[in-house]
Design an enzyme around this catalytic site. Structure first.
Site, PDB file in Angstrom:
ATOM      1  N   GLU A 128      14.693  -9.688 -31.512  1.00  0.00           N
ATOM      2  CA  GLU A 128      15.853  -8.923 -31.028  1.00  0.00           C
ATOM      3  C   GLU A 128      15.683  -7.449 -31.379  1.00  0.00           C
ATOM      4  O   GLU A 128      14.986  -7.100 -32.327  1.00  0.00           O
ATOM      5  CB  GLU A 128      17.132  -9.448 -31.693  1.00  0.00           C
ATOM      6  CG  GLU A 128      17.494 -10.867 -31.334  1.00  0.00           C
ATOM      7  CD  GLU A 128      17.896 -11.020 -29.875  1.00  0.00           C
ATOM      8  OE1 GLU A 128      18.336 -10.022 -29.270  1.00  0.00           O
ATOM      9  OE2 GLU A 128      17.763 -12.130 -29.345  1.00  0.00           O
ATOM     10  N   TYR A 159       6.660  -9.349 -25.966  1.00  0.00           N
ATOM     11  CA  TYR A 159       7.239 -10.234 -24.949  1.00  0.00           C
ATOM     12  C   TYR A 159       6.234 -10.568 -23.844  1.00  0.00           C
ATOM     13  O   TYR A 159       6.408 -11.531 -23.112  1.00  0.00           O
ATOM     14  CB  TYR A 159       8.472  -9.576 -24.331  1.00  0.00           C
ATOM     15  CG  TYR A 159       9.715  -9.689 -25.173  1.00  0.00           C
ATOM     16  CD1 TYR A 159      10.640 -10.703 -24.931  1.00  0.00           C
ATOM     17  CD2 TYR A 159       9.968  -8.804 -26.208  1.00  0.00           C
ATOM     18  CE1 TYR A 159      11.784 -10.824 -25.697  1.00  0.00           C
ATOM     19  CE2 TYR A 159      11.115  -8.900 -26.986  1.00  0.00           C
ATOM     20  CZ  TYR A 159      12.022  -9.919 -26.718  1.00  0.00           C
ATOM     21  OH  TYR A 159      13.146 -10.038 -27.484  1.00  0.00           O
ATOM     22  N   VAL A 183      18.991  -8.755 -12.152  1.00  0.00           N
ATOM     23  CA  VAL A 183      19.646  -9.913 -12.768  1.00  0.00           C
ATOM     24  C   VAL A 183      20.313  -9.414 -14.037  1.00  0.00           C
ATOM     25  O   VAL A 183      19.643  -8.929 -14.940  1.00  0.00           O
ATOM     26  CB  VAL A 183      18.630 -11.022 -13.117  1.00  0.00           C
ATOM     27  CG1 VAL A 183      19.346 -12.218 -13.732  1.00  0.00           C
ATOM     28  CG2 VAL A 183      17.849 -11.437 -11.894  1.00  0.00           C
ATOM     29  N   ARG A 193      23.333   1.615 -19.022  1.00  0.00           N
ATOM     30  CA  ARG A 193      22.622   1.102 -17.845  1.00  0.00           C
ATOM     31  C   ARG A 193      23.595   0.725 -16.721  1.00  0.00           C
ATOM     32  O   ARG A 193      23.263   0.819 -15.553  1.00  0.00           O
ATOM     33  CB  ARG A 193      21.713  -0.069 -18.204  1.00  0.00           C
ATOM     34  CG  ARG A 193      22.408  -1.249 -18.806  1.00  0.00           C
ATOM     35  CD  ARG A 193      21.411  -2.337 -19.150  1.00  0.00           C
ATOM     36  NE  ARG A 193      22.118  -3.463 -19.762  1.00  0.00           N
ATOM     37  CZ  ARG A 193      21.613  -4.657 -19.924  1.00  0.00           C
ATOM     38  NH1 ARG A 193      20.394  -4.906 -19.532  1.00  0.00           N
ATOM     39  NH2 ARG A 193      22.306  -5.613 -20.487  1.00  0.00           N
ATOM     40  N   GLU A 245      11.351  -9.416 -21.655  1.00  0.00           N
ATOM     41  CA  GLU A 245      11.042 -10.270 -20.501  1.00  0.00           C
ATOM     42  C   GLU A 245      11.604  -9.688 -19.204  1.00  0.00           C
ATOM     43  O   GLU A 245      11.196 -10.100 -18.127  1.00  0.00           O
ATOM     44  CB  GLU A 245      11.556 -11.692 -20.744  1.00  0.00           C
ATOM     45  CG  GLU A 245      13.057 -11.928 -20.503  1.00  0.00           C
ATOM     46  CD  GLU A 245      13.979 -11.286 -21.526  1.00  0.00           C
ATOM     47  OE1 GLU A 245      13.499 -10.925 -22.618  1.00  0.00           O
ATOM     48  OE2 GLU A 245      15.179 -11.134 -21.225  1.00  0.00           O
ATOM     49  N   LYS A 246      12.508  -8.729 -19.325  1.00  0.00           N
ATOM     50  CA  LYS A 246      13.030  -8.088 -18.106  1.00  0.00           C
ATOM     51  C   LYS A 246      11.896  -7.435 -17.335  1.00  0.00           C
ATOM     52  O   LYS A 246      11.857  -7.477 -16.114  1.00  0.00           O
ATOM     53  CB  LYS A 246      14.088  -7.047 -18.476  1.00  0.00           C
ATOM     54  CG  LYS A 246      15.293  -7.687 -19.138  1.00  0.00           C
ATOM     55  CD  LYS A 246      16.283  -6.638 -19.616  1.00  0.00           C
ATOM     56  CE  LYS A 246      17.507  -7.297 -20.232  1.00  0.00           C
ATOM     57  NZ  LYS A 246      17.205  -7.990 -21.512  1.00  0.00           N
TER      58      LYS A 246
END
Ligand SMILES: *[C@@H]1O[C@H](CO)[C@@H](O)[C@H](O)[C@H]1NC(C)=O
Ligand SMILES: *[C@@H]1O[C@H](CO)[C@@H](O)[C@H](O)[C@H]1NC(C)=O
Length: 349
Positions: A128, A159, A183, A193, A245-246
């Site tokens: 995190e 990641y 997403v 954002r 992972e984005k």
């Protein structure tokens, strides 16, 4: 006359040398400019220690209560010299204890309470961001090895990473019928954002997926995103090396060009080629970004440039905790003989 000749000879030689060095210097400057991309692979551990045999690795808690089939590590690693266990009775004889932050941060009483063997490593595992890692001070003066997404961790667990592509494994860019996807499930209206999105959507159509929007059918995630030319890989908070992972899964695995928001471009370029992504900081306003996306939409040649790096490299998603945990075995054998980290909170933030 003689000394004049000597002098001019020296001057002549000096000029030649200057010329040569100047040229070499010029070349090296030129080469520096091209900024050749080299991938950083995970699981690097600095400073070798002599080999240790059969190591007992105690998994103190299961991350997110997901039980990993660690008995299979020896097969995965082709090395049976590590024994993974979650049996706390083995604490006193364990060579290492893995502490996943999320399950232990609330109190010192959640950490091992018995006297600590002097040869034992405590490994702090956390994926995190600092913002989402409460009570870091609890870990000060306790930890021997770090295992995080930060590149200067003892056990570097990003990641994702890029692997050299073999020629027998070609790729094709899927047919693109849509423009921009995002997403997003963690919707907080005051987050930067979201504010950026609110501005951007005035100029370009963005399809939203996730909890409060169109739900993605499970297993169809990458397939649906792959119809889009661009994917908004916006991190929820901005930290050095915090690239999740984005980017790796949602954008790269779906073959959508990532529009990233997170650490500065230079930080991304440590991990991925400069022509593999679009950074919001490359534009002074969201409108400018939208204009650029339209331009790429009209100019397929230019759009395809964002896939050029793929002929050499292939993205690998690295979020499988099973593999990350297994690799502790490898890393431990090369761990520094003795060390501890005074302040995790200072190092991590
Ligand atoms: C490491 O292990 C190998 C094989 O067990 C052995 O041959 C070698 O001497 C060891 N090296 C050290 C530094 O102990
Ligand atoms: C690990 O850290 C502890 C506490 O900081 C320290 O006492 C111990 O010597 C360290 N062990 C190793 C193997 O480095």
């Amino acid at each position: 006359m003689d000394s004049f000749k000597k002098m001019s000879k020296i001057v002549f030689l000096v000029l030649i040398f200057q010329g040569i060095f100047g040229f070499i210097f010029y070349i090296s400057l030129k080469n520096n400019k091209t900024n050749i991309y080299k991938p950083i692979l995970p699981i690097t551990i600095n400073k070798m220690k002599s080999n240790r045999s059969a190591l007992t690795i105690l998994v103190w808690t299961w991350p997110f209560d997901i039980h990993l089939p660690l008995m299979k590590c020896s097969r995965f690693l082709r090395d049976s010299s590590c024994i993974f266990t979650d049996d706390r009775n083995l604490y006193s004889s364990a060579d290492a204890v893995i502490l996943h932050h999320r399950e232990v941060y609330k109190s010192k009483h959640l950490l091992p309470q018995l006297p600590r063997p002097s040869e034992q490593y405590w490994i702090w595992f956390n994926m995190e961001s600092p913002q989402n890692s409460p009570n870091l001070q609890l870990m000060d003066n306790l930890i021997n090895l770090t295992m995080t997404y930060k590149v200067d961790s003892d056990i570097f667990t990003p990641y994702g990473f890029l692997k050299q592509r073999t020629e027998t494994d070609p790729f094709t860019v899927p047919i693109k019928t849509k423009l921009v996807a995002w997403v997003i499930s963690n919707w907080k209206a005051n987050n930067y954002r979201i504010q950026y999105y609110n501005e951007l959507k005035k100029y370009i159509n963005i399809d939203l997926y996730g909890k409060y929007h169109t739900e993605l059918p499970s297993g169809k995630h990458n397939k649906i995103i792959s119809m889009y030319k661009f994917y908004m890989a916006f991190e929820n908070s901005v930290h050095q090396d915090y690239i999740t992972e984005k980017l790796w899964n949602n954008a790269f695995m779906s073959m959508a060009v990532p529009i990233v928001m997170g650490p500065p471009r230079s930080n991304y370029e440590r991990f991925i080629p400069s022509n593999s992504f679009i950074h919001v900081n490359d534009f002074s306003t969201p409108k400018e970004l939208a204009d650029y996306l339209y331009k790429l939409d009209q100019d397929d040649n230019k759009y395809q440039q964002y896939f050029k790096w793929r002929s050499k490299y292939q993205p690998i998603v690295n979020t499988d905790f099973f593999k990350l945990y297994c690799n502790v075995c490898k890393a431990l054998k090369n761990a520094p003989a003795r060390r501890f980290i005074t302040s995790i909170s200072d190092w991590y933030k």
